[in-house]
Write an enzyme that holds these catalytic residues in place. Structure first.
Site, PDB file in Angstrom:
ATOM      1  N   CYS A  96       0.868  -1.172   0.129  1.00  0.00           N
ATOM      2  CA  CYS A  96       0.013  -0.018  -0.026  1.00  0.00           C
ATOM      3  C   CYS A  96       0.861   1.060   0.050  1.00  0.00           C
ATOM      4  O   CYS A  96       1.384   1.495  -1.045  1.00  0.00           O
ATOM      5  CB  CYS A  96      -1.007   0.125   1.262  1.00  0.00           C
ATOM      6  SG  CYS A  96      -2.335   1.200   1.032  1.00  0.00           S
ATOM      7  N   HIS A 181      -3.210  -5.074   1.261  1.00  0.00           N
ATOM      8  CA  HIS A 181      -2.664  -5.235   2.595  1.00  0.00           C
ATOM      9  C   HIS A 181      -2.629  -6.592   3.060  1.00  0.00           C
ATOM     10  O   HIS A 181      -3.396  -7.112   3.971  1.00  0.00           O
ATOM     11  CB  HIS A 181      -3.568  -4.293   3.672  1.00  0.00           C
ATOM     12  CG  HIS A 181      -3.611  -2.929   3.603  1.00  0.00           C
ATOM     13  ND1 HIS A 181      -2.456  -2.272   4.438  1.00  0.00           N
ATOM     14  CD2 HIS A 181      -3.973  -1.907   2.892  1.00  0.00           C
ATOM     15  CE1 HIS A 181      -2.667  -1.006   3.958  1.00  0.00           C
ATOM     16  NE2 HIS A 181      -3.433  -0.752   3.516  1.00  0.00           N
ATOM     17  N   GLU A 183      -0.944  -7.790   5.553  1.00  0.00           N
ATOM     18  CA  GLU A 183      -0.800  -8.044   7.076  1.00  0.00           C
ATOM     19  C   GLU A 183      -2.180  -7.875   7.793  1.00  0.00           C
ATOM     20  O   GLU A 183      -2.060  -8.272   8.960  1.00  0.00           O
ATOM     21  CB  GLU A 183       0.157  -6.914   7.353  1.00  0.00           C
ATOM     22  CG  GLU A 183      -0.584  -5.413   7.682  1.00  0.00           C
ATOM     23  CD  GLU A 183      -0.789  -4.788   6.467  1.00  0.00           C
ATOM     24  OE1 GLU A 183      -1.211  -3.343   6.466  1.00  0.00           O
ATOM     25  OE2 GLU A 183      -0.518  -5.294   5.314  1.00  0.00           O
TER      26      GLU A 183
END
Length: 234
Positions: A96, A181, A183
């Site tokens: 990102c 994303h 994560e």
């Protein structure tokens, strides 16, 4: 392997304090795939940087609500460190904001999304898989209003969809990025949508909520990231 996590997330709200920081998120995502790896975290948005990157087997630049066009003094230092790592041949991964920061630092460009906010679960096509990637579509969590609009020299787009023509790119075997994303887990993205429900357009929030019936392919993407770092570390 030693992989430095450059934590760029500037959110210090009560919401952020109630959830794991990005360094913890990335460790939780990647450490199961490499229990012997070290993942030191540097809060670059607070001015904490590794002295040199040459002692690392890889660098991760995290997401952030900040814009790569902000004027905060830590940003030029981050761009300089990205260029240092690239010139030294240290593998770079960005997610990102990190994807955008790497692109900008290496000569690309970043602009506002023509369609505005992208939020929730999205699907993107793997258009040109790198050796560590699989083909076909991949689902990821999204939260962005800017995107890469010009690639750095030597870059190849790996993922794209109609709303984001540069969903990720590589530069040889040394740079790997995603606009999304990997994560974030499903609980966090759901909580983030509710946290921002009064701050984003109602149609964006409605679409984001509806999208959560599909979960991101986080395990697949984590495997790609670690295979990217391993192919250089040997």
């Amino acid at each position: 392997m030693r992989i430095a996590i450059l934590m760029s997330n500037t959110d210090e709200s009560d919401f952020a304090q109630a959830h794991p920081k990005d360094g913890e998120k990335w460790r939780a995502r990647l450490m199961p795939l490499c229990p012997d790896c070290e993942f030191p975290v540097y809060s670059v948005k607070d001015g904490h940087f590794p002295e040199h990157v040459s002692g690392y087997d890889g660098v991760i630049v995290t997401g952030s609500p900040a814009s790569v066009h902000d004027l905060d003094p830590w940003l030029p230092r981050l761009f300089s460190l990205i260029r240092e790592a690239f010139e030294a041949g240290v593998p770079l991964f960005g997610a990102c904001f990190g994807h955008q920061a790497i692109a900008l630092a290496l000569g690309g460009a970043v602009s506002n999304n023509p369609g505005g906010w992208v939020f929730g679960t999205i699907q993107t096509e793997v258009t040109a898989p790198a050796p560590w990637m699989d083909g076909g579509p991949v689902r990821q969590y999204a939260a962005h209003i800017e995107q890469v609009t010009r690639l750095p020299r030597g870059a190849t787009v790996t993922m794209a969809n109609a709303g984001c023509p540069v969903g990720g790119f590589v530069i040889g075997r040394k740079v790997f990025t995603t606009q999304y994303h990997p994560e974030m887990n499903s609980e966090f993205i759901a909580a983030l949508i509710e946290e921002l429900a009064d701050q984003k357009p109602p149609e964006v929030i409605a679409a984001a909520r509806a999208s959560l019936s599909e979960r991101a392919d986080n395990a697949k993407f984590a495997r790609w990231i670690m295979e990217f770092f391993r192919q250089e570390a040997g």
